[in-house]
Motif scaffolding. Structure first.
Motif, PDB file in Angstrom:
ATOM      1  N   ALA A  74       0.883  -1.211  -0.080  1.00 47.07           N
ATOM      2  CA  ALA A  74       0.064   0.153  -0.104  1.00 47.07           C
ATOM      3  C   ALA A  74       0.680   1.321   0.048  1.00 47.07           C
ATOM      4  O   ALA A  74       0.403   2.320  -0.530  1.00 47.07           O
ATOM      5  CB  ALA A  74      -1.021   0.038   1.249  1.00 47.07           C
ATOM      6  N   VAL A  75       2.057   1.082   0.438  1.00 49.84           N
ATOM      7  CA  VAL A  75       2.987   2.294   0.692  1.00 49.84           C
ATOM      8  C   VAL A  75       4.380   1.842   0.179  1.00 49.84           C
ATOM      9  O   VAL A  75       5.002   0.771   0.485  1.00 49.84           O
ATOM     10  CB  VAL A  75       3.196   3.099   2.015  1.00 49.84           C
ATOM     11  N   LEU A  93       2.288   5.968  -7.654  1.00 47.96           N
ATOM     12  CA  LEU A  93       1.210   6.584  -7.538  1.00 47.96           C
ATOM     13  C   LEU A  93       0.027   6.322  -8.530  1.00 47.96           C
ATOM     14  O   LEU A  93      -1.173   6.402  -7.997  1.00 47.96           O
ATOM     15  CB  LEU A  93       1.422   8.323  -7.900  1.00 47.96           C
ATOM     16  N   GLY A  96      -2.076   3.731  -7.420  1.00 50.49           N
ATOM     17  CA  GLY A  96      -2.970   3.971  -6.203  1.00 50.49           C
ATOM     18  C   GLY A  96      -2.224   3.645  -4.949  1.00 50.49           C
ATOM     19  O   GLY A  96      -2.598   3.525  -3.838  1.00 50.49           O
ATOM     20  N   LYS A  97      -0.508   3.882  -5.238  1.00 49.54           N
ATOM     21  CA  LYS A  97       0.002   3.544  -3.685  1.00 49.54           C
ATOM     22  C   LYS A  97       0.471   4.754  -3.068  1.00 49.54           C
ATOM     23  O   LYS A  97       0.506   5.835  -3.831  1.00 49.54           O
ATOM     24  CB  LYS A  97       1.405   2.979  -4.103  1.00 49.54           C
ATOM     25  N   HIS A  98       0.490   5.113  -1.869  1.00 47.85           N
ATOM     26  CA  HIS A  98       1.253   6.088  -1.266  1.00 47.85           C
ATOM     27  C   HIS A  98       2.755   5.955  -1.467  1.00 47.85           C
ATOM     28  O   HIS A  98       3.295   4.714  -1.624  1.00 47.85           O
ATOM     29  CB  HIS A  98       1.148   5.816   0.307  1.00 47.85           C
ATOM     30  N   SER A 122      -3.532  11.346  -7.891  1.00 42.75           N
ATOM     31  CA  SER A 122      -3.672  10.031  -7.479  1.00 42.75           C
ATOM     32  C   SER A 122      -4.612  10.069  -6.099  1.00 42.75           C
ATOM     33  O   SER A 122      -5.328   9.143  -5.780  1.00 42.75           O
ATOM     34  CB  SER A 122      -2.394   9.457  -6.988  1.00 42.75           C
ATOM     35  N   THR A 124      -3.390  10.345  -3.253  1.00 41.18           N
ATOM     36  CA  THR A 124      -2.622   9.376  -2.157  1.00 41.18           C
ATOM     37  C   THR A 124      -1.706  10.197  -1.578  1.00 41.18           C
ATOM     38  O   THR A 124      -1.340  11.519  -1.866  1.00 41.18           O
ATOM     39  CB  THR A 124      -1.965   8.220  -2.577  1.00 41.18           C
ATOM     40  N   ILE A 335      -1.180   9.487   6.044  1.00 38.95           N
ATOM     41  CA  ILE A 335      -1.885   8.236   5.388  1.00 38.95           C
ATOM     42  C   ILE A 335      -3.488   7.989   6.065  1.00 38.95           C
ATOM     43  O   ILE A 335      -4.307   7.869   5.551  1.00 38.95           O
ATOM     44  CB  ILE A 335      -1.074   6.911   5.339  1.00 38.95           C
TER      45      ILE A 335
END
Length: 370
Positions: A74-75, A93, A96-98, A122, A124, A335
């Motif tokens: 996720a990140v 990005l 959809g990732k941080h 994004s 994010t 986040i």
């Protein structure tokens, strides 16, 4: 406790710092999302597997694109050499990732602009690795400025010096290549600019010169290769609010190991700080009795947020990696949708714009307005 899947690209100096921070942030703070070390990427599957075992990541790959495509991540921490930041960050990005990307943001201004635009699209979190702004000493200095402890700030001097390129016999390597950026300006000059960002505001106008103390460096084959970057830079600054400034940078300064010296002069006093003594700063207040006037040394302790999360006693001191743990905590706060002390890609773009304006000023010989 809720968890979040972490991916790490790159395992050199800063990659190890990120891994240490992800491992330590929950034991130190306790209130953040708990990182799960999911996936690690390096230049080869063999090195990736070795480092994943050392750092505690569950999976390893020799292809960073595989890591970004991993639904369990996720990140993404990006700690690769500067020229790879843009492609990796934008891909993360868009997936959809941080993103937590090391400084400098990118080699070219166009790449930095693309990164900022991708971050805005994004939705994010996209944070840059400016860990010096997390220092309890810098936070306290900011609070003192805000409360008017030294009156109205009218001048600032910043010096950043290290000696890792001081030896003229040291071989040519990637930091001497133009593909890595300008040199001292963006390699570490962005750190003092990050302090200006959180303490005083935007740089509005610059006049700069750069220098190469060693025009060539030896190569492994016994020859000499022209140095393509500048190890020294001197900049005059105009900062919002009418504040004047001086920025001096040197990557070839024998004896200096991690010096980031800050002097803030105001209408009612002065604050002095040096990163080589990162757990203290000094303040001079002009309204003190003339019989006792002088600089007061302030030593960091539990009264200075967030020092108390690491050690309950004053004077024991935090270190570079501890600032990275604090930064990881701030990234996780962002986040989670909480207020966070980070420089995101939009704020980072302003720093990049200042750096490129300085380089343009060097080549044009003129002041440049941002």
């Amino acid at each position: 406790m809720n968890t979040i899947g972490v991916g790490l690209i790159g395992t050199g100096y800063m990659g190890k710092c990120h891994a240490l921070a992800w491992n330590a942030v929950t034991p130190v703070f306790g209130d953040a999302l708990r990182p799960r070390l999911v996936h690690l990427a390096e230049v080869s599957p063999e090195l990736a597997a070795q480092k994943a075992d050392e750092f505690g990541f569950a999976k390893a790959t020799g292809d960073w694109r595989v890591l970004i495509a991993d639904p369990d991540v996720a990140v993404v921490s990006i700690t690769t050499p500067n020229q790879f930041h843009a492609e990796m960050a934008i891909a993360a990005l868009e997936a959809g990732k941080h993103v937590w990307c090391e400084k400098p943001m990118a080699v070219s201004l166009a790449d930095a602009e693309r990164m900022a635009a991708a971050a805005q699209r994004s939705g994010t979190v996209a944070a840059l690795g400016y860990n010096y702004i997390q220092n309890p000493a810098i936070r306290q200095i900011g609070a003192l400025i805000a409360e008017g402890a030294i009156g109205v700030v009218n001048h600032v001097r910043l010096e950043m010096d290290e000696d890792f390129m001081a030896d003229p016999a040291a071989q040519f390597y990637w930091k001497s290549q133009a593909s890595s950026g300008y040199g001292a300006l963006d390699d570490f000059g962005v750190h003092p600019l990050s302090l200006l960002t959180v303490l005083l505001g935007r740089v509005e106008r610059v006049c700069a010169t750069m220098a190469k103390p060693y025009p060539t460096r030896p190569t492994p084959g016994g020859g000499q290769r022209p140095v393509e970057t500048w190890d020294i830079a001197n900049v005059m600054l105009e900062i919002e609010g009418g504040i004047s400034g001086i920025l001096a940078l040197n990557r070839a300064a024998w004896g200096r190991k991690g010096r980031l010296a800050l002097q803030l002069f105001g209408s009612g006093g002065t604050i002095v700080y040096d990163q080589e003594r990162m757990n203290e700063f000094s303040i001079y207040r002009a309204d003190e009795s003339t019989g006792t006037q002088g600089f007061t040394n302030v030593l960091m302790g539990p009264a200075h947020e967030p020092y108390q999360h690491f050690v309950p006693a004053p004077g024991h001191g935090l270190g570079f990696n501890d600032l990275k743990v604090i930064e990881a905590h701030e990234v996780l706060a962002a986040i989670a949708g909480r207020p966070a002390r980070i420089i995101d890609f939009v704020g980072g773009l302003q720093i990049e714009q200042a750096v490129h304006a300085m380089a343009h000023s060097h080549h044009s010989g003129e002041w440049v307005t941002l």
